[in-house]
Write a protein that holds these residues in place. Structure first.
Motif: not given
Length: 291
Positions: A249-253
């Motif tokens: 849920h970390i956007l760039n991941h």
């Protein structure tokens, strides 16, 4: 721009109990949450009422998570900061966040004498705990990243793959349950979010090797996988047939590939076809999905 900040204020009377329904809508930063002079009483995870009130000095909270909490205001009037505690090391080499005030509680006015609940009302009939004999499959799933120095970027993977919209990575059978052990390499924490179905969180091993076991387990749909750690979850596959995803849920991941496609299928093959009168849609490779 002039260096000044005005923090939001939430007003409470001394001794008052408030129910806060909180959503971590950020795209990146994990948040150990503390309140000066107060404890946090957690009563629900991702909308699912817990078995009992969990009273903590610090609530750890990551992107995508929702928490229902009760806050009982201090008997002493004053202003109390709600903060992200400083010093949490989210990634191995970077992202050690400083302390930051998010908003303030202003305790003032006529005192109240409100009690915290002694019991809760979890949805036990809707979500009974998953038993060993329900488990059809046990899987090991690995979250990791590749430091691609040729491109100068990280590539975030699940089981060594970046997401491919045309490829089903996992197939799960409706009416069964699975147990997953999800590991994480040493790079960074990853908030694991599963679409469609809630899951039980059974245990967490942090980056120091310290294991926390939840008995009874906690129902939720988003849980942090610590860097160089792992979690164990169980989930029951119910009702929905079709495609969905799980992801960091970390956007760039997730944008850099840390997402997988799952398909929920029934154990009995479908024979209907789509016509003008209706029908049932199944994927072309359906027969090969059920073993």
């Amino acid at each position: 721009t002039d260096g000044s900040l005005i923090f939001p204020e939430l007003h409470m009377r001394p001794g008052e109990v408030q129910h806060w329904r909180m959503s971590h809508s950020g795209i990146f930063i994990n948040m150990p949450l503390i309140i000066e002079g107060h404890q946090v009483h957690v009563i629900a995870h991702d909308g699912i009422t817990a078995e009992e009130v969990a009273t903590v000095d610090e609530m750890f909270w990551v992107s995508g998570q929702r928490r229902d909490v009760l806050i009982k205001a201090s008997d002493k009037p004053g202003t109390y900061a709600v903060k992200r505690r400083g010093g949490y090391q989210q990634a191995a080499e970077v992202n050690k966040w400083k302390e930051k005030t998010l908003f303030n509680i202003v305790v003032e006015g006529e005192p109240m004498d409100m009690a915290l609940p002694t019991k809760l009302n979890p949805p036990s009939a809707r979500l009974p705990y998953i038993q060993d004999d329900e488990i059809l499959v046990k899987r090991e799933v690995a979250f990791s990243f590749i430091d691609n120095t040729n491109l100068g970027i990280f590539i975030f993977t699940i089981d060594g793959r970046v997401v491919n919209p045309a490829h089903v990575d996992y197939t799960m059978v409706v009416g069964t349950a699975e147990e997953w052990t999800i590991t994480n390499d040493k790079g960074s924490d990853h908030p694991f979010h599963f679409h469609v179905n809630w899951f039980e969180l059974h245990s967490v091993v942090d980056h120091d090797g310290v294991e926390t076991v939840y008995d009874p387990p906690l129902w939720m749909d988003t849980a942090n996988i610590p860097r160089d750690g792992k979690i164990v979850i169980r989930q029951r596959i119910q009702n929905y047939q079709g495609m969905a995803v799980f992801h960091c849920h970390i956007l760039n991941h997730e944008d850099e590939g840390m997402m997988s496609i799952i398909e929920f299928v029934t154990a009995k093959p479908k024979t209907q076809t789509i016509t003008s009168a209706g029908g049932v849609l199944v994927s072309p490779g359906y027969a090969g999905h059920v073993v």
